[in-house]
Motif scaffolding. Structure first.
Motif, PDB file in Angstrom:
ATOM      1  N   SER A   1      -6.562   6.135  -5.816  1.00  0.00           N
ATOM      2  CA  SER A   1      -7.671   5.847  -4.832  1.00  0.00           C
ATOM      3  C   SER A   1      -6.959   6.098  -3.486  1.00  0.00           C
ATOM      4  N   GLN A   2      -5.721   5.372  -2.900  1.00  0.00           N
ATOM      5  CA  GLN A   2      -5.338   5.518  -1.815  1.00  0.00           C
ATOM      6  C   GLN A   2      -4.724   6.980  -1.496  1.00  0.00           C
ATOM      7  N   ALA A   3      -4.494   7.528  -2.624  1.00  0.00           N
ATOM      8  CA  ALA A   3      -3.805   8.863  -2.194  1.00  0.00           C
ATOM      9  C   ALA A   3      -5.297   9.842  -1.972  1.00  0.00           C
ATOM     10  N   ILE A   4      -6.163   9.450  -2.859  1.00  0.00           N
ATOM     11  CA  ILE A   4      -7.508  10.419  -2.426  1.00  0.00           C
ATOM     12  C   ILE A   4      -7.985  10.319  -0.955  1.00  0.00           C
ATOM     13  N   VAL A   5      -8.119   8.831  -0.670  1.00  0.00           N
ATOM     14  CA  VAL A   5      -8.643   8.628   0.671  1.00  0.00           C
ATOM     15  C   VAL A   5      -7.739   9.274   1.752  1.00  0.00           C
ATOM     16  N   ASN A   6      -6.200   8.999   1.603  1.00  0.00           N
ATOM     17  CA  ASN A   6      -5.324   9.498   2.437  1.00  0.00           C
ATOM     18  C   ASN A   6      -5.439  10.838   2.640  1.00  0.00           C
ATOM     19  N   GLU A   7      -5.908  11.806   1.690  1.00  0.00           N
ATOM     20  CA  GLU A   7      -5.999  13.352   2.020  1.00  0.00           C
ATOM     21  C   GLU A   7      -7.516  13.480   2.406  1.00  0.00           C
ATOM     22  N   TYR A   8      -8.364  12.799   2.182  1.00  0.00           N
ATOM     23  CA  TYR A   8      -9.701  12.761   2.824  1.00  0.00           C
ATOM     24  C   TYR A   8      -9.679  12.748   4.191  1.00  0.00           C
ATOM     25  N   LEU A   9      -8.849  11.422   4.607  1.00  0.00           N
ATOM     26  CA  LEU A   9      -8.912  11.262   6.126  1.00  0.00           C
ATOM     27  C   LEU A   9      -7.767  12.507   6.800  1.00  0.00           C
ATOM     28  N   ARG A  10      -6.753  12.876   6.147  1.00  0.00           N
ATOM     29  CA  ARG A  10      -5.857  13.898   6.650  1.00  0.00           C
ATOM     30  C   ARG A  10      -6.619  15.205   6.698  1.00  0.00           C
ATOM     31  N   ARG A  11      -7.531  15.498   5.992  1.00  0.00           N
ATOM     32  CA  ARG A  11      -7.961  16.943   5.651  1.00  0.00           C
ATOM     33  C   ARG A  11      -9.318  17.006   6.995  1.00  0.00           C
ATOM     34  N   GLY A  12      -9.604  15.911   7.338  1.00  0.00           N
ATOM     35  CA  GLY A  12     -10.616  16.099   8.284  1.00  0.00           C
ATOM     36  C   GLY A  12     -11.951  15.879   7.726  1.00  0.00           C
ATOM     37  N   TYR A  13     -11.922  15.568   6.490  1.00  0.00           N
ATOM     38  CA  TYR A  13     -13.388  15.205   5.653  1.00  0.00           C
ATOM     39  C   TYR A  13     -14.174  14.519   6.289  1.00  0.00           C
ATOM     40  N   MET A  14     -13.905  13.215   7.035  1.00  0.00           N
ATOM     41  CA  MET A  14     -14.625  12.081   7.275  1.00  0.00           C
ATOM     42  C   MET A  14     -15.878  12.373   8.238  1.00  0.00           C
ATOM     43  N   ASP A  15     -15.595  13.168   9.376  1.00  0.00           N
ATOM     44  CA  ASP A  15     -16.532  13.381  10.318  1.00  0.00           C
ATOM     45  C   ASP A  15     -17.843  14.154   9.680  1.00  0.00           C
ATOM     46  N   PRO A  16     -17.325  15.254   9.065  1.00  0.00           N
ATOM     47  CA  PRO A  16     -18.463  16.222   8.388  1.00  0.00           C
ATOM     48  C   PRO A  16     -19.330  15.196   7.196  1.00  0.00           C
TER      49      PRO A  16
ATOM     50  N   GLY B   1       0.885  -1.324   0.174  1.00  0.00           N
ATOM     51  CA  GLY B   1      -0.067  -0.042  -0.206  1.00  0.00           C
ATOM     52  C   GLY B   1       0.913   1.058   0.070  1.00  0.00           C
ATOM     53  N   TYR B   2       0.222   2.404  -0.016  1.00  0.00           N
ATOM     54  CA  TYR B   2       0.855   3.663  -0.249  1.00  0.00           C
ATOM     55  C   TYR B   2       0.985   4.128   1.218  1.00  0.00           C
ATOM     56  N   LYS B   3       2.325   4.297   1.627  1.00  0.00           N
ATOM     57  CA  LYS B   3       2.801   4.517   2.993  1.00  0.00           C
ATOM     58  C   LYS B   3       1.947   5.621   3.695  1.00  0.00           C
ATOM     59  N   PRO B   4       1.841   6.795   3.072  1.00  0.00           N
ATOM     60  CA  PRO B   4       0.910   7.731   3.938  1.00  0.00           C
ATOM     61  C   PRO B   4      -0.402   7.429   4.179  1.00  0.00           C
ATOM     62  N   PHE B   5      -1.074   6.574   3.268  1.00  0.00           N
ATOM     63  CA  PHE B   5      -2.509   6.080   3.364  1.00  0.00           C
ATOM     64  C   PHE B   5      -2.407   5.221   4.630  1.00  0.00           C
ATOM     65  N   LEU B   6      -1.343   4.162   4.566  1.00  0.00           N
ATOM     66  CA  LEU B   6      -1.432   3.113   5.589  1.00  0.00           C
ATOM     67  C   LEU B   6      -1.184   3.766   7.097  1.00  0.00           C
ATOM     68  N   GLU B   7      -0.451   5.061   6.904  1.00  0.00           N
ATOM     69  CA  GLU B   7      -0.084   5.478   8.374  1.00  0.00           C
ATOM     70  C   GLU B   7      -1.673   6.475   8.811  1.00  0.00           C
ATOM     71  N   ALA B   8      -2.248   6.918   7.641  1.00  0.00           N
ATOM     72  CA  ALA B   8      -3.497   7.484   8.056  1.00  0.00           C
ATOM     73  C   ALA B   8      -4.602   6.339   8.483  1.00  0.00           C
ATOM     74  N   GLY B   9      -4.260   5.300   7.802  1.00  0.00           N
ATOM     75  CA  GLY B   9      -5.260   3.925   8.045  1.00  0.00           C
ATOM     76  C   GLY B   9      -5.042   3.573   9.781  1.00  0.00           C
ATOM     77  N   LEU B  10      -3.716   3.632  10.100  1.00  0.00           N
ATOM     78  CA  LEU B  10      -3.365   3.186  11.441  1.00  0.00           C
ATOM     79  C   LEU B  10      -4.251   3.859  12.589  1.00  0.00           C
ATOM     80  N   LYS B  11      -4.174   5.514  12.213  1.00  0.00           N
ATOM     81  CA  LYS B  11      -4.916   6.444  13.077  1.00  0.00           C
ATOM     82  C   LYS B  11      -6.267   6.128  12.858  1.00  0.00           C
TER      83      LYS B  11
END
Ligand SMILES: Cc1ncc(COP(=O)(O)O)c(C=O)c1O
Length: 399
Positions: A273-288, A71-81
């Motif tokens: 796709s991994q890069a998009i989901v990674n940014e989605y999580l990091r930008r805090g878009y999930m909760d809204p 997997g794409y490392k930044p996404f995996l790190e965001a995933g662990l969080k």
């Protein structure tokens, strides 16, 4: 037959839902059959904004290249969080794999663990794709009884002793197809049972974030002390199924084998796709986004239950899920939902008959309703039509 296919494809018929889609593709049919997110809930603007940012950044050419199977490392790190939301802590990059949708976790687990004829325990009824996948590995699903709060633990232990299964598969939160959720106490016991019997559990959790009421429950994985649980969480129902992005989390030995299996299957999950989901999580878009989608789904779920309460005859029983996308309906024993389905399609309403969710396909008086993809008006009309079909099938008591 023109071609000689493999033995493993011999008993494989088309997935019931795909077949149903063909029957109900007429535009005037009200469909409660699928399990699609509502188009209203898809975060088009955010995904557009992120895709543009990702492809305009200095990482763009890297994203368009081949990537690592893991997997794409930044996404995996965001995933662990991200999985900390499910109570899963202290995992590292060896314990996580980026996969192309939650369904791939089922496939890769089967690929890693199962030989022809191996037994796999599933709650009865279960997600129908797992039954389909087990067939392709020539493995044998064994149904375990289900109670209001999910799998029956007594029956689970009995079936473990009797069948010596290789794997257990569960959808513990807002299950597909029933909408049931396993209680915290039971989750702890399931983790203990798996440890005691050295049984691997695949905990498939695509719906845990779609909670409309009640308290969040920690994952079974959060009670796993010794690496017997593999947890999978998908972004299909929370962001978009088209991105085909999910995570599998487990003991590094199992994750390694799944990675090797994945290498042979699709090399890696789309980096874009991994890069998009990674940014989605990091930008805090999930909760809204979840706030928006759960409000939409809660309204639809409440509306469907209200209409069922109003129109369905009392001989029909159904679940009242606190989240997810499905309501499970149990008809009187003598009714056959396959017959009702054909009558319902004539009245321009559709559902999935429940037999496909049973390992032996031998229970005919159940059906699954999806509420996420119809409008409130369609829910009212569709449930009224379905109630009529059910009432037409009631046998009058003979005196
Ligand atoms: C229980 C369950 N697992 C897995 C999946 C597959 O989802 P995806 O592969 O899109 O993540 C679904 C989809 O409906 C599901 O209901």
């Amino acid at each position: 037959m023109k071609y000689t296919f493999s033995d493993r494809m011999k008993d494989l018929s088309a997935n019931a839902i795909r077949e149903i889609f063909k029957l109900i593709s007429q535009p005037d049919i009200i469909s409660f059959a699928g399990g699609l997110p509502s188009t209203q809930a898809l975060p088009l603007e955010q995904v557009k904004e992120i895709a543009d940012a990702v492809l305009s950044s200095d990482k763009a050419v890297r994203i368009l290249q081949y990537g690592a199977t893991e997997g794409y490392k930044p996404f995996l790190e965001a995933g662990l969080k991200y999985i900390e939301r499910a109570g899963i802590y202290n995992q590292n990059l060896e314990n996580i794999l980026a996969i192309s949708g939650g369904q791939q976790a089922i496939d890769l687990m089967c690929k890693a663990l199962l030989n022809k004829g191996d037994k796999v325990l599933v709650e009865e009824p279960t997600y129908l794709a797992v039954l389909h996948i087990l067939k392709t590995y020539e493995a044998c699903p064994i149904g375990v009884k289900s109670e209001d709060d999910g799998i029956d633990l007594e029956d689970l232990e009995k079936k473990i002793m009797e069948h010596k299964p290789k794997m257990l598969y569960l959808v513990p939160t807002f299950s597909n197809p029933t909408g049931k959720t396993i209680t915290v106490e039971k989750r702890k016991k399931i983790a203990e049972i798996c440890q005691k019997h050295r049984l691997v559990l695949l905990e498939d959790d695509p719906y845990c974030e779609l909670r409309y009421e009640g308290e969040r429950v920690p994952s079974i994985k959060s009670f796993d002390k010794d690496g017997w649980v593999v947890y999978t969480i998908s972004f299909s129902k929370t962001i978009s199924p088209g991105l085909r992005t999910a995570l599998a989390v487990g003991d590094k030995e199992i994750i390694r084998k799944m990675t090797l299996g994945k290498q042979a299957t699709d090399v890696h999950t789309s980096l874009l796709s991994q890069a998009i989901v990674n940014e989605y999580l990091r930008r805090g878009y999930m909760d809204p986004q979840l706030e928006k989608s759960t409000a939409i789904y809660k309204e639809k779920k409440d509306c469907m239950l209200e209409k069922m309460d109003e129109y369905f005859p009392p001989c029909v029983k159904y679940t009242r899920p606190e989240g997810g996308l499905f309501i499970w309906v149990v008809l009187p024993k003598y009714m056959d939902a396959r017959k009702l389905f054909l009558q319902a399609v004539e009245k321009k309403v559709a559902f999935v008959d429940g037999s496909s969710f049973y390992p032996k396909g031998d229970i005919f008086n159940t059906l699954r309703l999806n509420f996420s993809n119809a409008t409130l008006e369609q829910i009212d009309t569709g449930i009224k039509r379905l109630a009529e079909v059910i009432k037409n099938n009631i046998k009058e008591p003979k005196n």
